[in-house]
Design a protein around this motif. Sequence first.
Motif, PDB file in Angstrom:
ATOM      1  N   GLY A  27       0.835  -1.199   0.000  1.00 10.59           N
ATOM      2  CA  GLY A  27       0.000   0.000   0.000  1.00 10.59           C
ATOM      3  C   GLY A  27       0.872   1.252   0.000  1.00 10.59           C
ATOM      4  N   GLU A  80      -0.596   4.535   0.196  1.00 12.18           N
ATOM      5  CA  GLU A  80      -1.431   5.695   0.488  1.00 12.18           C
ATOM      6  C   GLU A  80      -0.731   6.742   1.351  1.00 12.18           C
ATOM      7  OE1 GLU A  80      -2.108   2.591   1.369  1.00 12.18           O
ATOM      8  OE2 GLU A  80      -2.381   2.480   3.532  1.00 12.18           O
ATOM      9  N   ARG A  86       5.961   0.278  -5.755  1.00 20.66           N
ATOM     10  CA  ARG A  86       5.399  -0.334  -4.562  1.00 20.66           C
ATOM     11  C   ARG A  86       5.945  -1.756  -4.420  1.00 20.66           C
ATOM     12  NH1 ARG A  86       0.960  -3.207  -4.739  1.00 20.66           N
ATOM     13  NH2 ARG A  86       0.677  -4.282  -6.712  1.00 20.66           N
ATOM     14  N   PRO A 130      -6.786  -1.116  -3.145  1.00 20.19           N
ATOM     15  CA  PRO A 130      -5.943  -0.104  -2.494  1.00 20.19           C
ATOM     16  C   PRO A 130      -6.805   1.021  -1.933  1.00 20.19           C
ATOM     17  CG  PRO A 130      -5.917   0.195  -4.878  1.00 20.19           C
ATOM     18  CD  PRO A 130      -6.780  -1.015  -4.609  1.00 20.19           C
ATOM     19  N   THR A 155      -7.711   4.468  -2.144  1.00 24.56           N
ATOM     20  CA  THR A 155      -7.618   5.634  -3.034  1.00 24.56           C
ATOM     21  C   THR A 155      -8.933   6.410  -2.935  1.00 24.56           C
ATOM     22  OG1 THR A 155      -8.650   4.644  -4.997  1.00 24.56           O
ATOM     23  CG2 THR A 155      -6.292   4.203  -4.679  1.00 24.56           C
ATOM     24  N   VAL A 191       3.974   2.929  -9.418  1.00 20.28           N
ATOM     25  CA  VAL A 191       2.668   3.439  -9.000  1.00 20.28           C
ATOM     26  C   VAL A 191       2.230   4.522  -9.972  1.00 20.28           C
ATOM     27  CG1 VAL A 191       1.539   4.763  -7.174  1.00 20.28           C
ATOM     28  CG2 VAL A 191       3.124   2.904  -6.586  1.00 20.28           C
ATOM     29  N   TYR A 242      -2.431   4.266  -6.948  1.00 24.47           N
ATOM     30  CA  TYR A 242      -1.988   2.912  -6.607  1.00 24.47           C
ATOM     31  C   TYR A 242      -1.130   2.350  -7.712  1.00 24.47           C
ATOM     32  CZ  TYR A 242      -5.439   0.708  -9.763  1.00 24.47           C
ATOM     33  OH  TYR A 242      -6.153   0.297 -10.850  1.00 24.47           O
TER      34      TYR A 242
END
Length: 311
Positions: free
Chosen positions: A72, A74, A88, A198, A200, A305, A311
Motif C-alpha cells: 500500500g 497511500e 510499490r 488499495p 484511493t 505506481v 496505486y
Amino acid sequence: MPNILFAARPERWTLYEPHLREALAEAGLAHAVLTTEADPSEVDYIVYAPNGPVTDFTPYTRLKAVLNLWAGVEDVVGNDTLKAPLARMVDYGLTEGMVEWVTGHTLRHHLGMDAHIHGQDGVWRAGIVPPLARDRTVAILGLGALGSGCAAALAGLGFHVTGWSRTPKQIEGVRTEHGPDGLQDILKSAEIVTLLLPDTPATENTLNADTLSLMPRGAVILNPGRGALIDDDALLAALDSGGIGHATLDTFRIEPLPADHPFWAHPKVTVTPHIASETRVESAARVIVENIRRGEAGQPFLHLVDRTLGY
Ligand code: NDP
C-alpha cells in the motif's frame, strides 16, 4: 556507484541490512553504498516506509526512484515533494501470507467452524454437514498481486469465485467483472466477500449502505485491504439488522483500533490487528535490489505506481 538510503524505522534496518547486502552482491552491485544516513543531494534510491526519517523529498535532488517497502502506498503517493518514480512492493512472500489468511478465514465461515469451536455444550447436533466449496460463491474485490493470488487459490479449492477490478482481467477459473456496474453484479451473488483494493479516493466506502444491501442476507465480509474501503457505520447497521452475517476485519480507518471502538465488542465482528500478511524481508530485499539493478541498467522499474490513480 549508487547510493541507497534506507529510510524506515531503525529496527527494520537490522532486519533488512544483511538481506539487502546479499541481494546487492548477487546482482553485481556489491559496490553500492547502503546506508541509513546520507547527504540528500547524493542519494540515488530511497528504500521507504511510512513513519521513517524522510517526509520531504525536496533535498534529494538526484533521486532515481523511491522503493516502497509496503504494497500500500497511500502514505506517500500524495506527497507533492516526491518527483521521482515511486515503486510499490510486490513480494511473493507477502502474497503467500495473504493467500493463507484469506483462505483460512474463508474456510472458517464456509465450514461454520465457530459453531463447534464455541459450542461444546454436550449436545450432539448430528446431521449438519458443511456444504462443498463448489456450492459457495466467494468474491474478491481487487484482482491485483494479492487479490488474483487469493482468487486463484480459492478457485483451486473448488469455490465458485468471482472478482472485480478497475480494468478487465482474466483469471482462470474466476468470473471477473470491472467498473461500477460490475461491482453490483458481483455483490449480488457473493456469500463471502474479500476486499483487496488499495486505499484511493475512488475506492473509499466501496462497501456502503447501498452496496451492502445488494449482498445476500447473512453474507460475510473479510477486509484485509484498508479500513477506508468500508463505511463503518453502514457496516455496523448491516450487522445489527442481520443483512451481513459477520465481518472479519484486519484493517481500520484508525490503527491501532481504539479500545472503545464498537467493532471490538460486536458479536459479529472479528478484529485481527493488521496481521493478514506483511512484506517478507528476504524476498522483499530481492525485489528492492532488482529495481535498483534495473535503474542502474537503464531498464524500466517494476511495480511503478500511477500517481494520478493513487496505486
Ligand atoms: P494491486 O495494486 O496489485 O491491485 C489492486 C487491485 O485493485 C487491482 O486489481 C485494481 O484494478 C483494483 N482497483 C484499484 N482501484 C479500483 C477501483 N476504483 N475500482 C475497482 N478496482 C480497483 O495491489 P495489491 O494486490 O498488491 O494490494 C492490494 C491492497 O492490499 C494494498 O493496496 C493494501 O492496501 C492491502 N494490503 C494489506 C495487507 C495486510 O496485511 N492487511 C498487506 C499488504 C497489502 P486493476 O487491476 O484494473 O488496476
